[in-house]
Design a protein around this motif. Sequence first.
Motif, PDB file in Angstrom:
ATOM      1  N   SER A   1       2.657   2.593  -4.608  1.00 62.41           N
ATOM      2  CA  SER A   1       1.947   1.388  -4.191  1.00 62.41           C
ATOM      3  C   SER A   1       2.094   0.310  -5.265  1.00 62.41           C
ATOM      4  N   ASP A   2       1.894  -0.959  -4.834  1.00 63.93           N
ATOM      5  CA  ASP A   2       2.019  -2.069  -5.775  1.00 63.93           C
ATOM      6  C   ASP A   2       1.186  -3.240  -5.269  1.00 63.93           C
TER       7      ASP A   2
ATOM      8  N   HIS B   1       0.840  -1.195   0.000  1.00 63.97           N
ATOM      9  CA  HIS B   1       0.000   0.000   0.000  1.00 63.97           C
ATOM     10  C   HIS B   1       0.876   1.246   0.000  1.00 63.97           C
TER      11      HIS B   1
ATOM     12  N   THR C   1      -4.298  -0.073  -3.963  1.00 65.28           N
ATOM     13  CA  THR C   1      -3.076   0.193  -4.720  1.00 65.28           C
ATOM     14  C   THR C   1      -3.492   0.976  -5.960  1.00 65.28           C
TER      15      THR C   1
END
Length: 217
Positions: A170-171, A136, A165
Motif C-alpha cells: 500500500s502507498d 490501498h 495504508t
Amino acid sequence: MNSPHQAGGSARIEHLVTSGVFELDGGSWEVENNVWLVGDDREVVVIDAAHDAEAVLAAIGDRTLRAILCTHAHNDHINAAPALAAATGAPIHLHPADEVLWKLTHPTHPPGRHLAHGDELTVAGVRLTVIHTPGHAPGAVCFYVPELGTVFTGDTLFNGGPGATGRSYSDFDTLVTSIRDRLLTLPDRTAVLTGHGASTLIGAEAKSIDDLLAGPR
C-alpha cells in the motif's frame, strides 16, 4: 439485506454484511464487510465475496450469477470467492496487480479473469465500468455504474476519507492521487458504496481529500 438504490428499469443494488477476520503482515482483526449485488430478478454480479459463501448464495437465490468482482485481494474481500465460484460456475475477476495478495489467501486457486482500467461489464442492462485506483492495494479497482448513480469503492474511499495504508503493498500518496484523479471527477451526487461501514457521496468526500492534499506531509 436491503435494496437502497434502484434504476428506472429493473436493475437494483442489494447489500449484505458478513463477518470474519482480516489478516495481513502477521496481524489479524475482526471485521464486517459489505457485500454488494447488482442485478435484477434474473441475473446478478457480486462485488467482494467476503467470509460467507452460503450467505451470499442465499442472497443470490435462483438467479444466475454472472461474475464475482473483486475490488482488491485482501483476504477479507476474497475469502469466499472460490467457494462461490465452485457453487455457481461464475468467473472471478481481479486486477492482475493484486495477484500477489490473492496468492496469500488462495495459492492454488487463481482468479479466472483479469480486470483492466476502462473495462465494462454489463448485468441487468446496466454497465459497470472498471476504474483502477491503486494505493490501498496495487490492483485495487472501483466499479462505476452511471445508470445507478453509484460507485463501489471497496477500501479505496470510505465515508470520511481514504482507505488505510501503511501495510504491505500500500502507498498513501498513490491512494490519494487515485481518488483525486479518478473518483473525484465523478458527479458530486454519485453514491459511494464502500467495502466496510456506511455509504457516502463523492461530493461529501471531496473536501476531506482536498484538505489532505493541501495539508503538511
